[in-house]
Design an enzyme around this catalytic site. Structure first.
Site, mmCIF file in Angstrom:
data_model
loop_
_atom_site.group_PDB
_atom_site.id
_atom_site.type_symbol
_atom_site.label_atom_id
_atom_site.label_comp_id
_atom_site.label_asym_id
_atom_site.label_seq_id
_atom_site.Cartn_x
_atom_site.Cartn_y
_atom_site.Cartn_z
ATOM 1 N N LYS A 79 -4.366 -24.269 -31.796
ATOM 2 C CA LYS A 79 -3.451 -24.461 -30.667
ATOM 3 C C LYS A 79 -3.906 -23.727 -29.404
ATOM 4 O O LYS A 79 -3.423 -24.022 -28.309
ATOM 5 C CB LYS A 79 -2.028 -24.044 -31.035
ATOM 6 C CG LYS A 79 -1.797 -22.573 -31.263
ATOM 7 C CD LYS A 79 -0.348 -22.312 -31.669
ATOM 8 C CE LYS A 79 -0.087 -20.836 -31.934
ATOM 9 N NZ LYS A 79 -0.239 -20.004 -30.751
ATOM 10 N N SER A 125 5.596 -18.826 -24.658
ATOM 11 C CA SER A 125 5.371 -20.268 -24.671
ATOM 12 C C SER A 125 6.406 -21.025 -23.849
ATOM 13 O O SER A 125 7.612 -20.915 -24.094
ATOM 14 C CB SER A 125 5.404 -20.766 -26.123
ATOM 15 O OG SER A 125 5.586 -22.159 -26.184
ATOM 16 N N ARG A 127 6.760 -24.173 -23.991
ATOM 17 C CA ARG A 127 7.294 -25.174 -24.914
ATOM 18 C C ARG A 127 8.503 -24.608 -25.660
ATOM 19 O O ARG A 127 9.550 -25.255 -25.766
ATOM 20 C CB ARG A 127 6.199 -25.586 -25.910
ATOM 21 C CG ARG A 127 6.686 -26.476 -27.064
ATOM 22 C CD ARG A 127 5.594 -26.635 -28.110
ATOM 23 N NE ARG A 127 5.154 -25.372 -28.672
ATOM 24 C CZ ARG A 127 5.784 -24.724 -29.650
ATOM 25 N NH1 ARG A 127 6.885 -25.229 -30.196
ATOM 26 N NH2 ARG A 127 5.316 -23.573 -30.107
ATOM 27 N N ARG A 128 8.360 -23.392 -26.180
ATOM 28 C CA ARG A 128 9.473 -22.768 -26.905
ATOM 29 C C ARG A 128 10.634 -22.474 -25.966
ATOM 30 O O ARG A 128 11.801 -22.691 -26.308
ATOM 31 C CB ARG A 128 8.999 -21.478 -27.591
ATOM 32 C CG ARG A 128 8.040 -21.737 -28.751
ATOM 33 C CD ARG A 128 7.473 -20.448 -29.307
ATOM 34 N NE ARG A 128 6.517 -20.713 -30.379
ATOM 35 C CZ ARG A 128 5.387 -20.045 -30.573
ATOM 36 N NH1 ARG A 128 5.070 -19.043 -29.769
ATOM 37 N NH2 ARG A 128 4.571 -20.352 -31.574
ATOM 38 N N ARG A 145 4.163 -10.626 -24.018
ATOM 39 C CA ARG A 145 2.746 -10.728 -24.344
ATOM 40 C C ARG A 145 2.404 -9.764 -25.466
ATOM 41 O O ARG A 145 3.165 -8.877 -25.805
ATOM 42 C CB ARG A 145 1.877 -10.398 -23.107
ATOM 43 C CG ARG A 145 1.917 -11.434 -21.996
ATOM 44 C CD ARG A 145 1.245 -12.742 -22.364
ATOM 45 N NE ARG A 145 -0.061 -12.533 -22.953
ATOM 46 C CZ ARG A 145 -1.166 -12.220 -22.247
ATOM 47 N NH1 ARG A 145 -1.103 -12.087 -20.944
ATOM 48 N NH2 ARG A 145 -2.323 -12.060 -22.851
ATOM 49 N N ARG A 151 4.506 -7.639 -30.501
ATOM 50 C CA ARG A 151 5.766 -8.304 -30.146
ATOM 51 C C ARG A 151 6.916 -7.845 -31.042
ATOM 52 O O ARG A 151 8.021 -7.570 -30.564
ATOM 53 C CB ARG A 151 5.597 -9.824 -30.233
ATOM 54 C CG ARG A 151 4.599 -10.359 -29.238
ATOM 55 C CD ARG A 151 4.536 -11.874 -29.273
ATOM 56 N NE ARG A 151 3.338 -12.354 -28.616
ATOM 57 C CZ ARG A 151 3.141 -13.609 -28.240
ATOM 58 N NH1 ARG A 151 4.056 -14.522 -28.478
ATOM 59 N NH2 ARG A 151 2.013 -13.970 -27.648
ATOM 60 N N CYS A 238 -2.512 -26.023 -23.194
ATOM 61 C CA CYS A 238 -2.044 -25.254 -24.344
ATOM 62 C C CYS A 238 -0.657 -24.659 -24.130
ATOM 63 O O CYS A 238 0.054 -24.399 -25.090
ATOM 64 C CB CYS A 238 -3.022 -24.120 -24.657
ATOM 65 S SG CYS A 238 -4.730 -24.642 -24.804
#
Length: 305
Positions: A79, A125, A127-128, A145, A151, A238
């Protein structure tokens, strides 16, 4: 000695050792050595990932060493790879995919449904983030990050109340105890190629390519190819708010994909399924189907935003 290039995070080393072990089992007479390489993404931790920054952010330096013959094999999380192919680099194998889903991790196992605008969720992300806001526009989602350990550490220290991360990375590092819930694909569609490990070789080095190709998983290779074709046709990178998952089951091949506005308010989602014998790229079929449904404007806004 065959040199395997990898990032130096715990997850990257786990994945590269997995590749090394698989190759060593087939070729016990060969010596494989891991070479740790710091990428731009590893060095720059104070900048958020945007749509313009992410191309090759975690792979470029590894690919450069591959092209310069400093390493023989490059290992990546699929990914992280840009969908645009480098003509001098060959994807020699994709390992059998791990868990493709995303997971929700929270302090004291608090459920996502219990989160309010007072609770901070971390993800790098888009997307998330878009899919979270689509579920609940009142959620507070901020960039985070760092590698998996970093994290989780930030969350346990109270900097974040929850995280959304890839299940495969959590499971590969044995950190399942932190998981509050797995997202169903109907709730959150994964990134194209999520959970898969890609192994690259330099074009023209057929002996290395032939060695690596022995650990390729054909179905994973096909399915992730469809997913990445879908994203590429839409012009996404990405870290675009684009999700896709393809699988092969009961002699059928299927792909489901989604494109979202950055605020999650506009969602295009559809699927394509054909017989496994059909010589057709279902990723391209789905991309065109979604574009015809009106997603072009959202994609244009993403590119400009």
């Amino acid at each position: 000695m065959i040199k395997i290039g990898t990032r130096s995070s715990k997850l990257a080393l786990y994945q590269s050792n997995l590749v090394k072990d698989k190759l060593s089992n087939i070729y016990p007479e060969l010596d494989f050595l891991l070479i740790q390489i710091k990428t731009k993404g590893d060095k720059i931790q104070d900048r958020n990932l945007d749509r313009n920054l992410d191309k090759g952010f975690f792979v470029k330096e590894i690919q450069e060493q591959l092209l310069n013959n400093e390493i023989d094999i490059a290992v990546h999380s699929l990914k992280d790879l840009p969908v645009e192919n480098n003509p001098e680099i060959i994807t020699s194998a994709i390992l059998e995919r791990g868990n493709h889903k995303d997971v929700f991790i929270s302090n004291k196992k608090k459920k996502l449904s219990e989160f309010t605008s007072d609770n901070k969720i971390g993800t790098s992300s888009l997307r998330r983030k878009a899919q979270l806001l689509s579920m609940n526009p009142k959620l507070k989602v901020e960039d985070i990050r760092g590698n998996v350990d970093t994290r989780i550490s930030k969350m346990t220290k109270g900097e974040f109340d929850g995280l959304v991360m890839a299940a495969a990375g959590i499971e590969r590092l044995g950190l399942e105890s932190y998981i509050t819930a797995y997202f169903d694909s109907d709730e959150m569609l994964c990134a194209p190629g999520q959970g898969a490990i890609s192994i690259e070789t330099k074009k023209g080095r057929s002996e290395i390519h032939n060695i690596v190709s022995n650990i390729n998983h054909d179905n994973t290779n096909k399915c992730t190819f469809y997913e990445r074709s879908f994203m590429n046709e839409l012009g996404g990178g990405c870290n675009s708010p684009i999700g896709a998952f393809s699988n092969i089951l009961d002699n059928k091949k299927k792909i489901t994909g989604t494109v979202l506005s950055l605020d999650g308010r506009t969602v295009f989602r559809d699927s394509v399924e054909t017989d496994i014998k059909d010589d057709v790229n279902i990723g391209l079929l789905l991309a065109n189907k979604i574009l015809e449904s009106g997603a072009q404007e959202v994609i244009k806004d993403i590119s400009i935003g």
